[in-house]
Every structure is written in C-alpha cells, then in structure tokens.
Scaffold this motif. Sequence first.
Motif, mmCIF file in Angstrom:
data_model
loop_
_atom_site.group_PDB
_atom_site.id
_atom_site.type_symbol
_atom_site.label_atom_id
_atom_site.label_comp_id
_atom_site.label_asym_id
_atom_site.label_seq_id
_atom_site.Cartn_x
_atom_site.Cartn_y
_atom_site.Cartn_z
ATOM 1 N N ARG A 97 -9.583 6.887 -5.675
ATOM 2 C CA ARG A 97 -9.630 7.683 -4.705
ATOM 3 C C ARG A 97 -11.288 7.923 -3.772
ATOM 4 N N LYS A 98 -11.875 7.221 -4.875
ATOM 5 C CA LYS A 98 -13.449 7.344 -5.184
ATOM 6 C C LYS A 98 -13.730 6.222 -3.847
ATOM 7 N N GLU A 99 -13.377 5.279 -4.972
ATOM 8 C CA GLU A 99 -13.442 3.502 -4.054
ATOM 9 C C GLU A 99 -13.174 3.917 -3.128
ATOM 10 N N ILE A 100 -12.252 4.158 -2.449
ATOM 11 C CA ILE A 100 -11.581 4.020 -1.289
ATOM 12 C C ILE A 100 -12.737 5.195 -0.604
ATOM 13 N N ALA A 101 -13.092 5.784 -1.004
ATOM 14 C CA ALA A 101 -13.978 6.634 -0.102
ATOM 15 C C ALA A 101 -15.346 6.739 0.104
ATOM 16 N N ASP A 102 -15.980 5.305 -0.580
ATOM 17 C CA ASP A 102 -16.888 4.600 -0.580
ATOM 18 C C ASP A 102 -16.647 3.904 -0.065
ATOM 19 N N ILE A 105 -7.860 8.627 12.598
ATOM 20 C CA ILE A 105 -6.856 9.532 13.028
ATOM 21 C C ILE A 105 -6.810 11.075 11.632
ATOM 22 N N ASP A 106 -5.660 10.280 10.856
ATOM 23 C CA ASP A 106 -5.953 11.354 9.862
ATOM 24 C C ASP A 106 -5.943 10.378 8.513
ATOM 25 N N GLY A 107 -7.444 11.100 7.798
ATOM 26 C CA GLY A 107 -7.821 10.574 6.956
ATOM 27 C C GLY A 107 -8.528 9.678 6.596
ATOM 28 N N LEU A 108 -9.102 9.656 5.747
ATOM 29 C CA LEU A 108 -9.885 7.761 5.683
ATOM 30 C C LEU A 108 -8.996 6.262 5.805
ATOM 31 N N VAL A 109 -9.343 5.506 6.213
ATOM 32 C CA VAL A 109 -8.505 3.903 6.452
ATOM 33 C C VAL A 109 -9.224 3.186 5.398
ATOM 34 N N TYR A 110 -7.451 3.190 4.636
ATOM 35 C CA TYR A 110 -7.206 2.061 3.474
ATOM 36 C C TYR A 110 -8.380 0.778 4.696
ATOM 37 N N PRO A 111 -9.939 0.202 3.454
ATOM 38 C CA PRO A 111 -10.134 -1.197 3.882
ATOM 39 C C PRO A 111 -10.053 -2.317 3.670
ATOM 40 N N GLY A 112 -8.480 -2.187 2.482
ATOM 41 C CA GLY A 112 -8.143 -3.236 2.796
ATOM 42 C C GLY A 112 -8.168 -4.323 0.473
ATOM 43 N N THR A 113 -8.851 -3.338 0.227
ATOM 44 C CA THR A 113 -9.409 -3.894 -0.821
ATOM 45 C C THR A 113 -9.006 -4.937 -1.480
ATOM 46 N N CYS A 114 -7.356 -4.077 -2.429
ATOM 47 C CA CYS A 114 -6.181 -5.036 -2.497
ATOM 48 C C CYS A 114 -5.275 -5.840 -1.586
ATOM 49 N N ARG A 132 -2.396 1.029 -9.230
ATOM 50 C CA ARG A 132 -2.312 2.297 -9.161
ATOM 51 C C ARG A 132 -1.190 3.044 -8.249
ATOM 52 N N ALA A 133 -0.705 2.360 -7.221
ATOM 53 C CA ALA A 133 -0.446 2.339 -6.498
ATOM 54 C C ALA A 133 0.457 1.477 -5.484
ATOM 55 N N TRP A 134 1.334 1.715 -4.780
ATOM 56 C CA TRP A 134 1.715 0.118 -3.719
ATOM 57 C C TRP A 134 2.114 0.659 -2.197
ATOM 58 N N ARG A 168 2.624 6.359 -5.606
ATOM 59 C CA ARG A 168 1.784 6.977 -5.582
ATOM 60 C C ARG A 168 1.288 6.907 -7.086
ATOM 61 N N ALA A 169 0.147 7.196 -6.746
ATOM 62 C CA ALA A 169 -0.186 6.159 -8.837
ATOM 63 C C ALA A 169 0.587 7.515 -9.908
ATOM 64 N N ASP A 170 0.861 8.177 -9.163
ATOM 65 C CA ASP A 170 1.315 9.475 -10.527
ATOM 66 C C ASP A 170 2.741 9.177 -10.268
ATOM 67 N N GLY A 171 4.002 8.338 -9.846
ATOM 68 C CA GLY A 171 4.603 7.385 -9.991
ATOM 69 C C GLY A 171 6.022 8.144 -9.423
ATOM 70 N N LEU A 172 5.499 9.028 -7.744
ATOM 71 C CA LEU A 172 6.349 10.059 -6.631
ATOM 72 C C LEU A 172 5.785 8.579 -5.627
ATOM 73 N N PHE A 173 7.146 8.861 -5.456
ATOM 74 C CA PHE A 173 7.266 8.633 -3.749
ATOM 75 C C PHE A 173 6.835 9.096 -2.441
ATOM 76 N N ALA A 174 5.913 8.931 -1.203
ATOM 77 C CA ALA A 174 6.096 9.255 -0.416
ATOM 78 C C ALA A 174 6.108 9.896 0.498
ATOM 79 N N TYR A 175 5.398 10.521 0.875
ATOM 80 C CA TYR A 175 6.188 11.626 2.024
ATOM 81 C C TYR A 175 7.000 10.779 3.251
ATOM 82 N N GLN A 176 6.101 9.870 3.639
ATOM 83 C CA GLN A 176 6.581 8.775 4.681
ATOM 84 C C GLN A 176 7.687 7.497 4.539
ATOM 85 N N LEU A 177 7.599 7.499 3.577
ATOM 86 C CA LEU A 177 8.786 6.892 2.817
ATOM 87 C C LEU A 177 10.241 6.903 3.022
ATOM 88 N N ALA A 178 10.001 8.295 2.208
ATOM 89 C CA ALA A 178 11.568 9.275 1.308
ATOM 90 C C ALA A 178 11.725 10.131 3.035
#
Length: 302
Positions: free
Chosen positions: A109-114, A120-129, A140-142, A176-186
Amino acid sequence: MTEAFTTGTPKGRFAPSPTGPLHFGSLIAAVASYLDARARQGEWLVRIEDLDLPRQMPGAASLILRTLEQYGFEWDGEVLYQSQRDAYYQDALQTLSTHGLLYPCGCSRKEIADSATHGIDGLVYPGTCRHGLSPGKNARAWRIRVDDQPISFHDAVQGEIGQVLSRDIGDFILKRADGLFAYQLAVVVDDEMQGITHIVRGADLLDSTPRQIFLQHALGYATPEYLHVPVAANAAGEKLSKQTLAQPLDSRDTTKDLWDVLAFLRQSPPIDLLKENHAYLWQWALQHWQPNSIPRQRAITV
C-alpha cells in the motif's frame, strides 16, 4: 419467505454486509430495492455479503434477517452467503486469467501511495506490476487489466454516468493480499448467478458500477439495470454507517421508520399512515411507488 424462483420475472436484491445491525441508511436501500422489485411483480432476494471476515460482527447476519422480518420484508428463496461461494469466484478468476486479463501484483500500500495519483474512488494504481513482477517481488494480490474505453450507463435516478477506468480507477484488485476475493468480483458473479435484472442500492456504490460492468463484459455476463438512491448522511456529511456511529434500528416503531424512509425517498406518504400498522403502509407504498420522485442526489442529510 416464499420458496421457489419464477423464471423470466424481474429480480432485485438486498445485499447487506454483516458488520453490524441495520440502521436507517440500510433501511433506505432495503425499502427501495423491495418496492422496485415488487412493483414490477418481480422477486426480491437477500444476499449476505460476508466476504470480509475480519470486519464481521458475530451474530450480525442473523440479526439482520430478524430485523427484516420485523419490518415486514418477505424475500424469495434461500438467503445466499458469499462466504460459501469461493469456488465460484475462483472459477471466474480463472476465466479472466485465460483471457489474459489478470496479473499478479507485488506492491505494498505504501509503494502504491508513493507513486499513484488520486482518482474518483481513491488512488489510481500506476500499473507498476502490469508487465511482470520486479525482481525480488512476490505476488500479493491479483489485478485485472483495464483499458481506456469509456464505460457509461444510465442510472434510473442519477442519470448518465461514465468513467474511463484506466484514468479514473486503474487496474483494480480481484483477489486481495490476504487471500480474500474482492467485492467487485463477488458481486458480479453473484448477480449473474442469481439472475438479478434490477440493482437498487445506495449512491455510495455508484462509482463502483463501471468496474462491475467492465467485469460483466469480460465474463460474458448480462448487465442489469441500475438505480442508485441517495444515501443518508449525518450533519458532517458522512454516510450513516457503523463507522460513523449510526444508531441501530429499533423495531418498536416499524411504521414510523418505514414512513420516514418513504419521506426520505420523496414518495409523499400521507401523515395518516403513521396511525396504521406496517402491513398497511407496505400496501400503500407498493401502490404509489414512484422512482422518478427520488431526488437526483448522492446524499441527503438526515
């Protein structure tokens, strides 16, 4: 609760998360979705969105169902629990992977925030991976690859809504990184499986809808019709929720609570209805349901 589904009929749903008891804001979404489904002579389903196990309150799911019954709601079929549906979400994830849309992400999360910009709904992932994990990084996540094609839809209350996911959201997480499926998919998988045709919910989820439509298209699913009602907000402009200390519903005066919801939704319930029981109020509300009267706002202070 009625038993079997009838094929070919409209279907709506109410999908609370068991993080606490229902409050006035929850009741708004429940009433609006119920009236919309029943006014169409359709079915109304209840789904418990209990994916996020760490945020659950013990006993909340049962409490929610009891509260709905106390307020006179009648749902069709069995209650669906997302916590029991991991295999279906994994199948959808595999389909997206086969289509080349999925990739592992090793960012914290820190790397993404940096390095991210605000969307419009939080941070826009910069596409690092996006093109592969950096040396020494572990998945960590998919995430799903989005594109720059505009996604737009007509909301029955809020009007025309549009986003460009690559600009406004970025590649978003499906597992998610904790292995849980995200709301958007479910939510997309479950709406398709349950045959939901009309989604009525709070406007706090309006900005999630283009992501869900993107997933529907990617998975070959149908896109339901949408109606997002204003959410109830406190004096500070915050959505009523457990986090903002919203008061739980008190079922000792169900008629007054339901009348207040109808007034919030600008359905103009007669004051005389307050003298009646909630069964009579439901009858009036179904006969006079007017979605066009709902204010075109994302939030209303109560």
